[in-house]
Scaffold this motif. Structure first.
Motif, PDB file in Angstrom:
ATOM      1  N   ALA A  87       0.816  -1.216   0.000  1.00  0.00           N
ATOM      2  CA  ALA A  87       0.000   0.000   0.000  1.00  0.00           C
ATOM      3  C   ALA A  87       0.847   1.262   0.000  1.00  0.00           C
ATOM      4  N   GLY A  88       2.083   1.172   0.517  1.00  0.00           N
ATOM      5  CA  GLY A  88       2.919   2.356   0.627  1.00  0.00           C
ATOM      6  C   GLY A  88       3.782   2.641  -0.582  1.00  0.00           C
ATOM      7  N   ILE A  89       3.707   1.793  -1.617  1.00  0.00           N
ATOM      8  CA  ILE A  89       4.561   1.958  -2.802  1.00  0.00           C
ATOM      9  C   ILE A  89       3.823   2.780  -3.852  1.00  0.00           C
ATOM     10  N   ILE A  90       4.483   3.845  -4.341  1.00  0.00           N
ATOM     11  CA  ILE A  90       3.841   4.701  -5.344  1.00  0.00           C
ATOM     12  C   ILE A  90       4.440   4.532  -6.739  1.00  0.00           C
ATOM     13  N   LYS A  91       5.678   4.023  -6.822  1.00  0.00           N
ATOM     14  CA  LYS A  91       6.316   3.855  -8.133  1.00  0.00           C
ATOM     15  C   LYS A  91       7.455   2.863  -8.005  1.00  0.00           C
ATOM     16  N   ILE A  92       7.767   2.163  -9.087  1.00  0.00           N
ATOM     17  CA  ILE A  92       8.915   1.254  -9.085  1.00  0.00           C
ATOM     18  C   ILE A  92       9.788   1.524 -10.307  1.00  0.00           C
ATOM     19  N   GLU A  93      11.065   1.188 -10.178  1.00  0.00           N
ATOM     20  CA  GLU A  93      12.014   1.256 -11.289  1.00  0.00           C
ATOM     21  C   GLU A  93      12.830  -0.022 -11.307  1.00  0.00           C
TER      22      GLU A  93
END
Length: 370
Positions: free
Chosen positions: A300-306
């Protein structure tokens, strides 16, 4: 200091060779005598030695360091044997046994190999042997290289929980600017753990013609070592006998005070042994939960990944502005996290179609950056 300590000494190519590229036999002999004296005093000693490529260049009459990877690796293979022969002859004259240890980053990235490397070092030290460590240039691939032996020495010091790391270089200590160019450069004798972040020095450049480590890499190595509880010293490589005086309390070189060794070996491995394969950007709530409350990272706390990574890879954890706040081992691949980010943990099975961990990074597999 009378008690037995574990001491890692790193010597660079600029100290082992002359400006012509020829071997500096007098310096090596002084180094060997110093390390043998430390062993006689009951200390456990590890030498991280550069110079294989430089010695190989001299052996093959090359006028400059090769740039092509394959040629450099071939030259390193020529030089490594010659370098070890010199060390073995000198140490044998003092009845001090040595061992060659060649490492690549891959050995420190795989957990089982990391533990095996630790066990091997400890066994050698208990036998009274001085391990001589270098990167295995002949087989290392670019993306998995340590980059320089300053970094390698810091990782070895962290691995074996050393008391001291000595980085021997071509200056007597750290200065506020390059003393060869700036007569107003001020010597820096001691850097406290709280002062490290504010340390401002001129640290550019890539080292000598024959070496790869400039002052910036030495500061980076000092940061790795001190954060692992290892007191670090930058001092003159042409005078290795200074090590004995520094251990006895003389204010030579620049010393970096160690932080308390609070974390465990596994978390040090996550922090320094692994190469992050991607990034996870977190919202403010997740950053607070991790940094202030010691909690695990939830989807729930993740807004973006790379990045493109798989489960159990290491990733950087960043706040919304891109600042790294920590590192950890993920329980899901980048593809899976893309699907579950922003959702509550009870939705994971419904989204992915199978049961999985409630956390993306469990707190036991997570370290917080200072």
């Amino acid at each position: 200091m009378s008690e037995s300590q574990t001491i890692v000494i790193k010597i660079g190519t600029s100290s082992l060779t002359k400006a012509t590229g020829q071997i500096a036999v007098a310096t090596i002999a002084s180094l060997v005598e110093t390390l043998t004296s430390l062993r006689s005093d009951g200390h456990r000693v590890v030498l991280v030695s550069s110079g294989a490529v430089g010695v190989g260049c001299a052996r093959l009459n090359l006028k400059e360091r090769p740039r092509k990877i394959a040629v450099k690796q071939a030259v390193a293979a020529v030089g490594q044997g010659r370098l070890m022969r010199i060390y073995d002859d000198l140490f044998s004259s003092l009845q001090q046994p040595i061992a060659q240890v060649l490492l690549t980053r891959r050995e420190l990235m795989e957990r089982t190999s990391y533990v095996n490397a630790f066990n091997t070092f400890i066994a050698l030290l208990e036998l009274g042997v001085i391990p001589i460590v270098n990167e295995n240039d002949t087989v290392a691939i670019d993306e998995l290289k340590f980059g320089d032996n300053d970094t390698l020495s810091a990782l070895v010091a962290s691995l074996i929980e050393a008391d001291w790391l000595f980085i021997l270089t071509d200056v007597d200590r750290l200065y506020s600017a390059d003393p060869r160019l700036n007569p107003d450069a001020q010597p820096i004798e001691l850097v406290g753990s709280a002062e490290f972040k504010q340390l401002q020095v001129e640290a550019g450049g890539n080292g000598s013609q024959w070496g790869t480590g400039g002052m910036a890499t030495k500061l980076a190595a000092a940061r790795i070592a001190t954060s692992s509880g290892v007191r670090t010293v930058i001092t003159q490589g042409k005078q290795p006998q200074n090590i004995l005086q520094i251990i006895q309390g003389e204010p030579l070189g620049t010393q970096f005070e160690p932080q308390s060794r609070a974390d465990n070996a596994r978390k040090r491995w996550i922090n320094y042994g692994l190469i992050p394969m991607g990034k996870l950007y977190l919202d403010r709530g997740a950053v607070k939960a991790i940094c202030q409350q010691g909690k695990s990272l939830l989807p729930a706390g993740i807004i973006k990944i790379e990045g493109d990574f798989v489960a159990s890879d290491a990733v950087q954890l960043c706040d919304g502005e891109g600042r790294e706040i920590g590192r950890g081992l993920v329980n899901y691949s980048s593809t899976e996290i893309t699907q579950i980010k922003g959702h509550h943990s009870e939705k994971i099975a419904q989204i992915l179609g199978y049961e999985g961990a409630d956390t993306v990074v469990h707190r036991n597999n997570l370290i917080i950056k200072d």
